[in-house]
Design a protein around this motif. Structure first.
Motif, PDB file in Angstrom:
ATOM      1  N   CYS A  91       0.818  -1.218   0.000  1.00 43.17           N
ATOM      2  CA  CYS A  91       0.000   0.000   0.000  1.00 43.17           C
ATOM      3  C   CYS A  91       0.850   1.266   0.000  1.00 43.17           C
ATOM      4  CB  CYS A  91      -0.937   0.020   1.207  1.00 43.17           C
ATOM      5  SG  CYS A  91      -2.316  -1.137   1.096  1.00 43.17           S
ATOM      6  N   GLN A  92       2.078   1.183   0.492  1.00 47.70           N
ATOM      7  CA  GLN A  92       2.939   2.362   0.567  1.00 47.70           C
ATOM      8  C   GLN A  92       3.784   2.573  -0.685  1.00 47.70           C
ATOM      9  OE1 GLN A  92       5.032   1.624   4.226  1.00 47.70           O
ATOM     10  NE2 GLN A  92       3.265   2.148   5.484  1.00 47.70           N
ATOM     11  N   GLU A  93       3.753   1.626  -1.623  1.00 42.36           N
ATOM     12  CA  GLU A  93       4.522   1.794  -2.852  1.00 42.36           C
ATOM     13  C   GLU A  93       3.943   2.926  -3.684  1.00 42.36           C
ATOM     14  OE1 GLU A  93       4.825  -1.840  -5.049  1.00 42.36           O
ATOM     15  OE2 GLU A  93       5.694  -2.923  -3.380  1.00 42.36           O
ATOM     16  N   PRO A  94       4.806   3.692  -4.358  1.00 37.17           N
ATOM     17  CA  PRO A  94       4.311   4.783  -5.215  1.00 37.17           C
ATOM     18  C   PRO A  94       3.353   4.246  -6.278  1.00 37.17           C
ATOM     19  CG  PRO A  94       6.694   4.896  -4.958  1.00 37.17           C
ATOM     20  CD  PRO A  94       6.249   3.602  -4.344  1.00 37.17           C
ATOM     21  N   GLY A  95       2.248   4.942  -6.468  1.00 36.86           N
ATOM     22  CA  GLY A  95       1.270   4.549  -7.474  1.00 36.86           C
ATOM     23  C   GLY A  95       0.288   3.501  -7.009  1.00 36.86           C
ATOM     24  N   HIS A  96       0.473   2.976  -5.804  1.00 40.29           N
ATOM     25  CA  HIS A  96      -0.432   1.963  -5.264  1.00 40.29           C
ATOM     26  C   HIS A  96      -1.298   2.601  -4.238  1.00 40.29           C
ATOM     27  CE1 HIS A  96       1.787  -2.004  -6.321  1.00 40.29           C
ATOM     28  NE2 HIS A  96       1.700  -1.208  -7.340  1.00 40.29           N
ATOM     29  N   PRO A  97      -2.263   1.881  -3.882  1.00 43.44           N
ATOM     30  CA  PRO A  97      -3.442   1.695  -4.669  1.00 43.44           C
ATOM     31  C   PRO A  97      -4.447   2.738  -4.235  1.00 43.44           C
ATOM     32  CG  PRO A  97      -3.551   0.223  -2.806  1.00 43.44           C
ATOM     33  CD  PRO A  97      -2.318   1.083  -2.651  1.00 43.44           C
ATOM     34  N   SER A  98      -5.600   2.728  -4.789  1.00 42.17           N
ATOM     35  CA  SER A  98      -6.684   3.491  -4.193  1.00 42.17           C
ATOM     36  C   SER A  98      -7.682   2.516  -3.598  1.00 42.17           C
ATOM     37  CB  SER A  98      -7.377   4.371  -5.227  1.00 42.17           C
ATOM     38  OG  SER A  98      -8.043   3.583  -6.181  1.00 42.17           O
ATOM     39  N   THR A  99      -7.605   1.271  -4.060  1.00 43.02           N
ATOM     40  CA  THR A  99      -8.564   0.266  -3.600  1.00 43.02           C
ATOM     41  C   THR A  99      -7.831  -1.020  -3.226  1.00 43.02           C
ATOM     42  OG1 THR A  99     -10.225   1.180  -5.081  1.00 43.02           O
ATOM     43  CG2 THR A  99     -10.645  -1.025  -4.207  1.00 43.02           C
ATOM     44  N   VAL A 100      -8.215  -1.578  -2.094  1.00 41.88           N
ATOM     45  CA  VAL A 100      -7.716  -2.880  -1.660  1.00 41.88           C
ATOM     46  C   VAL A 100      -8.938  -3.786  -1.534  1.00 41.88           C
ATOM     47  CG1 VAL A 100      -6.538  -4.162   0.159  1.00 41.88           C
ATOM     48  CG2 VAL A 100      -5.797  -1.831  -0.405  1.00 41.88           C
ATOM     49  N   PHE A 101      -8.855  -4.947  -2.175  1.00 39.36           N
ATOM     50  CA  PHE A 101      -9.963  -5.903  -2.204  1.00 39.36           C
ATOM     51  C   PHE A 101      -9.495  -7.164  -1.496  1.00 39.36           C
ATOM     52  CE2 PHE A 101     -12.667  -8.601  -5.378  1.00 39.36           C
ATOM     53  CZ  PHE A 101     -13.580  -8.895  -4.389  1.00 39.36           C
ATOM     54  N   LEU A 102     -10.120  -7.485  -0.369  1.00 36.25           N
ATOM     55  CA  LEU A 102      -9.760  -8.663   0.417  1.00 36.25           C
ATOM     56  C   LEU A 102     -10.813  -9.740   0.230  1.00 36.25           C
ATOM     57  CD1 LEU A 102      -8.760  -6.859   3.728  1.00 36.25           C
ATOM     58  CD2 LEU A 102      -7.257  -7.580   1.868  1.00 36.25           C
ATOM     59  N   ILE A 103     -10.345 -10.949  -0.081  1.00 37.20           N
ATOM     60  CA  ILE A 103     -11.238 -12.089  -0.265  1.00 37.20           C
ATOM     61  C   ILE A 103     -10.835 -13.136   0.774  1.00 37.20           C
ATOM     62  CG2 ILE A 103     -12.037 -13.873  -1.856  1.00 37.20           C
ATOM     63  CD1 ILE A 103     -11.064 -12.031  -4.171  1.00 37.20           C
TER      64      ILE A 103
END
Length: 129
Positions: A91-103
Motif C-alpha cells: 500500500c505504501q509503494e508509489p502509485g499503489h493503490p486506491s482500492t484494496v480488495f480482500l477475499i
C-alpha cells in the motif's frame, strides 16, 4: 502513459485457504472473473492479484493453473503479522493503490485492521448457509 495505466491499481488479496476455488470451476478463470467483477464496479483499471495462504496445503497442479493466469503467490497465513506487513508495504509503494480488495472467510481480524486512511476497501467472503 495511457489513461488505463494512469489509473490507481486495485490490489486483490485472496485467502486461498478459506476461499477455495469451487469444485468444477477452472482455476485459470479466477483472475478473469475477479477482473470482470471489478470492471463492472469500477471501470477499466489495473488489477494486481495475490493468492495468500499456507500454500503447502494446495495441490501443485492447482497452484500452477492459478499462476498461469498471472496471479502472484504469497506463502503466509492470511491476516497474520507477515500478511499485514506485506499488505502495508504494498500500500505504501508509489502509485499503489486506491482500492484494496480482500477475499477471505476469516472475519476475525477485519474490523480493527482496515482503518488505514486514504484507501477504499472491498471485501468478499464465502456464501453463508
Amino acid at each position: 502513459m495511457t489513461e488505463y495505466e494512469s489509473k490507481p491499481t486495485t490490489g486483490v488479496w485472496w485467502d486461498i485457504n478459506t476461499c477455495l476455488v469451487p469444485g468444477g470451476y477452472d482455476p485459470r478463470r479466477v483472475r478473469p472473473s475477479i477482473e470482470a467483477a471489478l470492471f463492472k464496479l469500477m471501470g477499466p483499471h489495473p488489477v494486481v492479484i495475490y493468492c495468500v495462504g499456507n500454500l503447502e496445503y494446495i495441490s501443485r497442479t492447482l497452484l500452477e493453473e492459478i499462476s498461469s493466469s498471472g496471479i502472484r503467490f504469497k506463502h503466509t497465513p492470511f491476516g497474520g503479522v507477515e500478511f499485514i506487513r506485506l499488505l502495508r508495504t504494498w500500500c505504501q509503494e508509489p502509485g499503489h493503490p486506491s482500492t484494496v480488495f480482500l477475499i477471505s472467510g476469516d472475519e476475525s481480524w477485519y474490523t480493527h485492521r482496515l482503518a488505514w486512511s486514504g484507501f477504499s476497501w472491498l471485501r468478499a467472503y464465502p456464501a453463508r448457509s
